[in-house]
Design a protein around this motif. Structure first.
Motif, PDB file in Angstrom:
ATOM      1  N   ARG A 204      72.968   4.382  45.839  1.00  0.00           N
ATOM      2  CA  ARG A 204      71.799   3.746  45.159  1.00  0.00           C
ATOM      3  C   ARG A 204      70.503   4.758  45.245  1.00  0.00           C
ATOM      4  O   ARG A 204      69.997   4.907  44.137  1.00  0.00           O
ATOM      5  CB  ARG A 204      71.380   2.172  45.375  1.00  0.00           C
ATOM      6  CG  ARG A 204      70.590   1.684  44.206  1.00  0.00           C
ATOM      7  CD  ARG A 204      70.393   0.332  44.411  1.00  0.00           C
ATOM      8  NE  ARG A 204      71.304  -0.514  44.557  1.00  0.00           N
ATOM      9  CZ  ARG A 204      71.486  -1.760  44.419  1.00  0.00           C
ATOM     10  NH1 ARG A 204      70.485  -2.490  44.057  1.00  0.00           N
ATOM     11  NH2 ARG A 204      72.764  -2.431  44.249  1.00  0.00           N
TER      12      ARG A 204
ATOM     13  N   PRO B  80      73.099  -5.036  35.954  1.00  0.00           N
ATOM     14  CA  PRO B  80      72.715  -5.838  36.772  1.00  0.00           C
ATOM     15  C   PRO B  80      72.324  -5.223  38.152  1.00  0.00           C
ATOM     16  O   PRO B  80      72.684  -3.830  38.354  1.00  0.00           O
ATOM     17  CB  PRO B  80      74.013  -6.767  37.079  1.00  0.00           C
ATOM     18  CG  PRO B  80      75.075  -5.923  36.689  1.00  0.00           C
ATOM     19  CD  PRO B  80      74.728  -5.170  35.788  1.00  0.00           C
ATOM     20  N   SER B  81      71.359  -5.776  38.866  1.00  0.00           N
ATOM     21  CA  SER B  81      70.737  -5.085  40.157  1.00  0.00           C
ATOM     22  C   SER B  81      72.185  -4.962  41.151  1.00  0.00           C
ATOM     23  O   SER B  81      72.049  -3.922  42.093  1.00  0.00           O
ATOM     24  CB  SER B  81      69.681  -6.186  40.747  1.00  0.00           C
ATOM     25  OG  SER B  81      68.827  -6.212  40.181  1.00  0.00           O
ATOM     26  N   ALA B  82      73.050  -5.721  41.109  1.00  0.00           N
ATOM     27  CA  ALA B  82      74.228  -5.659  41.973  1.00  0.00           C
ATOM     28  C   ALA B  82      75.020  -4.640  41.868  1.00  0.00           C
ATOM     29  O   ALA B  82      75.620  -4.084  42.947  1.00  0.00           O
ATOM     30  CB  ALA B  82      74.634  -7.068  42.182  1.00  0.00           C
ATOM     31  N   ARG B  83      75.153  -4.107  40.606  1.00  0.00           N
ATOM     32  CA  ARG B  83      76.018  -2.946  40.315  1.00  0.00           C
ATOM     33  C   ARG B  83      75.366  -2.023  39.274  1.00  0.00           C
ATOM     34  O   ARG B  83      75.689  -1.954  37.894  1.00  0.00           O
ATOM     35  CB  ARG B  83      77.220  -3.289  39.786  1.00  0.00           C
ATOM     36  CG  ARG B  83      78.366  -3.807  40.738  1.00  0.00           C
ATOM     37  CD  ARG B  83      79.531  -4.372  40.267  1.00  0.00           C
ATOM     38  NE  ARG B  83      79.900  -3.153  39.303  1.00  0.00           N
ATOM     39  CZ  ARG B  83      81.027  -2.446  39.524  1.00  0.00           C
ATOM     40  NH1 ARG B  83      81.984  -3.053  40.286  1.00  0.00           N
ATOM     41  NH2 ARG B  83      81.320  -1.840  38.566  1.00  0.00           N
TER      42      ARG B  83
ATOM     43  N   ARG C 218      77.484   4.004  42.583  1.00  0.00           N
ATOM     44  CA  ARG C 218      77.898   3.347  43.963  1.00  0.00           C
ATOM     45  C   ARG C 218      78.362   4.657  44.815  1.00  0.00           C
ATOM     46  O   ARG C 218      78.321   4.736  45.976  1.00  0.00           O
ATOM     47  CB  ARG C 218      78.863   2.509  43.581  1.00  0.00           C
ATOM     48  CG  ARG C 218      79.607   1.726  45.056  1.00  0.00           C
ATOM     49  CD  ARG C 218      80.728   0.914  45.007  1.00  0.00           C
ATOM     50  NE  ARG C 218      81.917   1.690  44.306  1.00  0.00           N
ATOM     51  CZ  ARG C 218      82.658   2.388  45.016  1.00  0.00           C
ATOM     52  NH1 ARG C 218      82.532   2.980  46.271  1.00  0.00           N
ATOM     53  NH2 ARG C 218      83.693   2.926  44.152  1.00  0.00           N
TER      54      ARG C 218
END
Length: 70
Positions: free
Chosen positions: A18, A35-38, A14
């Motif tokens: 990305r 996960p894609s979000a993090r 982060r």
């Protein structure tokens, strides 16, 4: 001898962004983890003993900090 590798977690990814974390100057592409979000990323860096491995680690660290290639 096991291969050298690095796997910065989602916080480091982060911080770097990305796009920066996923598009490095290394020969091998990183593997996304989590996960894609993090996502975190796994970076193959070589054998951990050769000069090339250490050079790859230095290049990766500079890249993730946003420093120009050296």
């Amino acid at each position: 001898m096991p291969a050298a590798r690095g796997a910065p977690g989602p916080e480091r990814s982060r911080e770097a962004g990305r796009d920066t974390a996923s598009r490095t100057p290394l020969e091998e592409r990183p593997v996304r983890l989590g996960p894609s979000a993090r996502p975190g990323f796994y970076y193959p860096l070589g054998d951990g003993e050769s000069a090339e491995s250490w050079t790859a680690l230095e290049r990766l660290a500079r890249h993730l900090r946003g420093a120009p290639p050296g």
